[in-house]
Design a protein around this motif. Sequence first.
Motif, PDB file in Angstrom:
ATOM      1  N   GLY A 156       3.440  -2.791 -21.105  1.00 48.30           N
ATOM      2  CA  GLY A 156       3.578  -1.345 -21.144  1.00 48.30           C
ATOM      3  C   GLY A 156       4.874  -0.994 -21.848  1.00 48.30           C
ATOM      4  N   TRP A 157       5.140   0.261 -22.009  1.00 47.39           N
ATOM      5  CA  TRP A 157       6.325   0.695 -22.744  1.00 47.39           C
ATOM      6  C   TRP A 157       7.608   0.466 -21.946  1.00 47.39           C
ATOM      7  N   GLY A 158       7.540   0.728 -20.645  1.00 47.08           N
ATOM      8  CA  GLY A 158       8.740   0.594 -19.822  1.00 47.08           C
ATOM      9  C   GLY A 158       8.407   0.774 -18.356  1.00 47.08           C
ATOM     10  N   THR A 159       9.436   0.981 -17.570  1.00 45.97           N
ATOM     11  CA  THR A 159       9.240   1.088 -16.123  1.00 45.97           C
ATOM     12  C   THR A 159      10.177   2.132 -15.522  1.00 45.97           C
ATOM     13  N   ILE A 160       9.751   2.674 -14.398  1.00 45.47           N
ATOM     14  CA  ILE A 160      10.592   3.590 -13.627  1.00 45.47           C
ATOM     15  C   ILE A 160      11.134   2.815 -12.438  1.00 45.47           C
ATOM     16  N   LEU A 161      12.439   2.839 -12.283  1.00 45.25           N
ATOM     17  CA  LEU A 161      13.110   2.240 -11.130  1.00 45.25           C
ATOM     18  C   LEU A 161      13.695   3.381 -10.292  1.00 45.25           C
ATOM     19  N   ALA A 162      13.524   3.277  -8.983  1.00 51.05           N
ATOM     20  CA  ALA A 162      14.041   4.321  -8.095  1.00 51.05           C
ATOM     21  C   ALA A 162      14.046   3.795  -6.667  1.00 51.05           C
ATOM     22  N   PRO A 163      14.709   4.508  -5.759  1.00 54.46           N
ATOM     23  CA  PRO A 163      14.637   4.127  -4.350  1.00 54.46           C
ATOM     24  C   PRO A 163      13.182   4.229  -3.867  1.00 54.46           C
ATOM     25  N   VAL A 164      12.763   3.290  -3.043  1.00 53.00           N
ATOM     26  CA  VAL A 164      11.379   3.240  -2.571  1.00 53.00           C
ATOM     27  C   VAL A 164      10.997   4.505  -1.785  1.00 53.00           C
ATOM     28  N   SER A 165      11.955   5.182  -1.206  1.00 46.60           N
ATOM     29  CA  SER A 165      11.668   6.413  -0.459  1.00 46.60           C
ATOM     30  C   SER A 165      11.117   7.529  -1.358  1.00 46.60           C
ATOM     31  N   TYR A 166      11.287   7.410  -2.671  1.00 39.51           N
ATOM     32  CA  TYR A 166      10.771   8.404  -3.626  1.00 39.51           C
ATOM     33  C   TYR A 166       9.469   7.949  -4.282  1.00 39.51           C
ATOM     34  N   MET A 186      23.365   4.481  -0.478  1.00 43.39           N
ATOM     35  CA  MET A 186      22.225   4.780  -1.319  1.00 43.39           C
ATOM     36  C   MET A 186      21.289   3.561  -1.335  1.00 43.39           C
ATOM     37  N   GLU A 187      19.996   3.842  -1.336  1.00 44.34           N
ATOM     38  CA  GLU A 187      18.995   2.773  -1.367  1.00 44.34           C
ATOM     39  C   GLU A 187      19.029   2.041  -2.704  1.00 44.34           C
ATOM     40  N   PRO A 188      18.698   0.762  -2.694  1.00 42.83           N
ATOM     41  CA  PRO A 188      18.603   0.041  -3.976  1.00 42.83           C
ATOM     42  C   PRO A 188      17.383   0.510  -4.767  1.00 42.83           C
ATOM     43  N   PHE A 189      17.463   0.388  -6.082  1.00 41.99           N
ATOM     44  CA  PHE A 189      16.360   0.769  -6.950  1.00 41.99           C
ATOM     45  C   PHE A 189      15.348  -0.370  -7.021  1.00 41.99           C
ATOM     46  N   GLN A 190      14.071   0.002  -7.014  1.00 39.61           N
ATOM     47  CA  GLN A 190      12.975  -0.952  -7.151  1.00 39.61           C
ATOM     48  C   GLN A 190      12.010  -0.423  -8.205  1.00 39.61           C
ATOM     49  N   LYS A 191      11.193  -1.320  -8.743  1.00 39.02           N
ATOM     50  CA  LYS A 191      10.191  -0.900  -9.713  1.00 39.02           C
ATOM     51  C   LYS A 191       9.157  -0.034  -8.997  1.00 39.02           C
ATOM     52  N   ILE A 192       8.933   1.146  -9.537  1.00 38.25           N
ATOM     53  CA  ILE A 192       7.997   2.096  -8.940  1.00 38.25           C
ATOM     54  C   ILE A 192       6.715   2.188  -9.751  1.00 38.25           C
ATOM     55  N   ALA A 193       6.842   2.249 -11.089  1.00 40.02           N
ATOM     56  CA  ALA A 193       5.653   2.432 -11.932  1.00 40.02           C
ATOM     57  C   ALA A 193       5.922   1.925 -13.342  1.00 40.02           C
ATOM     58  N   THR A 194       4.843   1.607 -14.022  1.00 42.81           N
ATOM     59  CA  THR A 194       4.915   1.209 -15.430  1.00 42.81           C
ATOM     60  C   THR A 194       4.549   2.410 -16.287  1.00 42.81           C
ATOM     61  N   LEU A 195       5.312   2.616 -17.341  1.00 44.31           N
ATOM     62  CA  LEU A 195       5.066   3.703 -18.283  1.00 44.31           C
ATOM     63  C   LEU A 195       4.299   3.165 -19.486  1.00 44.31           C
ATOM     64  N   GLU A 196       3.339   3.930 -19.960  1.00 44.28           N
ATOM     65  CA  GLU A 196       2.468   3.474 -21.034  1.00 44.28           C
ATOM     66  C   GLU A 196       3.056   3.625 -22.428  1.00 44.28           C
ATOM     67  N   ASN A 197       3.895   4.659 -22.623  1.00 45.24           N
ATOM     68  CA  ASN A 197       4.410   4.919 -23.968  1.00 45.24           C
ATOM     69  C   ASN A 197       5.694   5.738 -23.905  1.00 45.24           C
ATOM     70  N   ILE A 198       6.293   5.939 -25.047  1.00 39.83           N
ATOM     71  CA  ILE A 198       7.570   6.660 -25.115  1.00 39.83           C
ATOM     72  C   ILE A 198       7.414   8.106 -24.666  1.00 39.83           C
ATOM     73  N   PHE A 199       6.261   8.707 -24.954  1.00 38.07           N
ATOM     74  CA  PHE A 199       6.023  10.086 -24.530  1.00 38.07           C
ATOM     75  C   PHE A 199       6.115  10.192 -23.009  1.00 38.07           C
ATOM     76  N   ILE A 232      15.578  13.578  -8.650  1.00 42.29           N
ATOM     77  CA  ILE A 232      15.180  12.312  -8.056  1.00 42.29           C
ATOM     78  C   ILE A 232      15.995  11.204  -8.717  1.00 42.29           C
ATOM     79  N   PRO A 233      16.743  10.428  -7.933  1.00 46.53           N
ATOM     80  CA  PRO A 233      17.514   9.335  -8.536  1.00 46.53           C
ATOM     81  C   PRO A 233      16.563   8.310  -9.154  1.00 46.53           C
ATOM     82  N   HIS A 234      16.859   7.914 -10.374  1.00 43.41           N
ATOM     83  CA  HIS A 234      15.957   7.004 -11.086  1.00 43.41           C
ATOM     84  C   HIS A 234      16.658   6.356 -12.273  1.00 43.41           C
ATOM     85  N   GLU A 235      15.986   5.365 -12.805  1.00 47.86           N
ATOM     86  CA  GLU A 235      16.393   4.740 -14.062  1.00 47.86           C
ATOM     87  C   GLU A 235      15.109   4.403 -14.799  1.00 47.86           C
TER      88      GLU A 235
END
Length: 83
Positions: free
Chosen positions: A49-59, A1-14, A28-31
Amino acid sequence: MEPFQKIATLENIFEGQMMEQILRDQQIPHEIRTYHDEVYGNLYEMNKGWGTILAPVSYKEQILELLSELRKQSSIEEAGFSE
């Protein structure tokens, strides 16, 4: 499985909650990590920002497209409430 990388920043809890559900539904595998800190409160959230999405770069493109669609939909809904 590919390692997880930062994909995007989330603005809020919603956004975090909605993306969590969308990514699960799409299988989609993610954290999702929040920047909230019990000691510093929302200090990091205000700057990063509120948080971040981590996932394999292929996604990455698929996740960014889903996030963009979510943000467009949210903007349309907000505009409808302000009328």
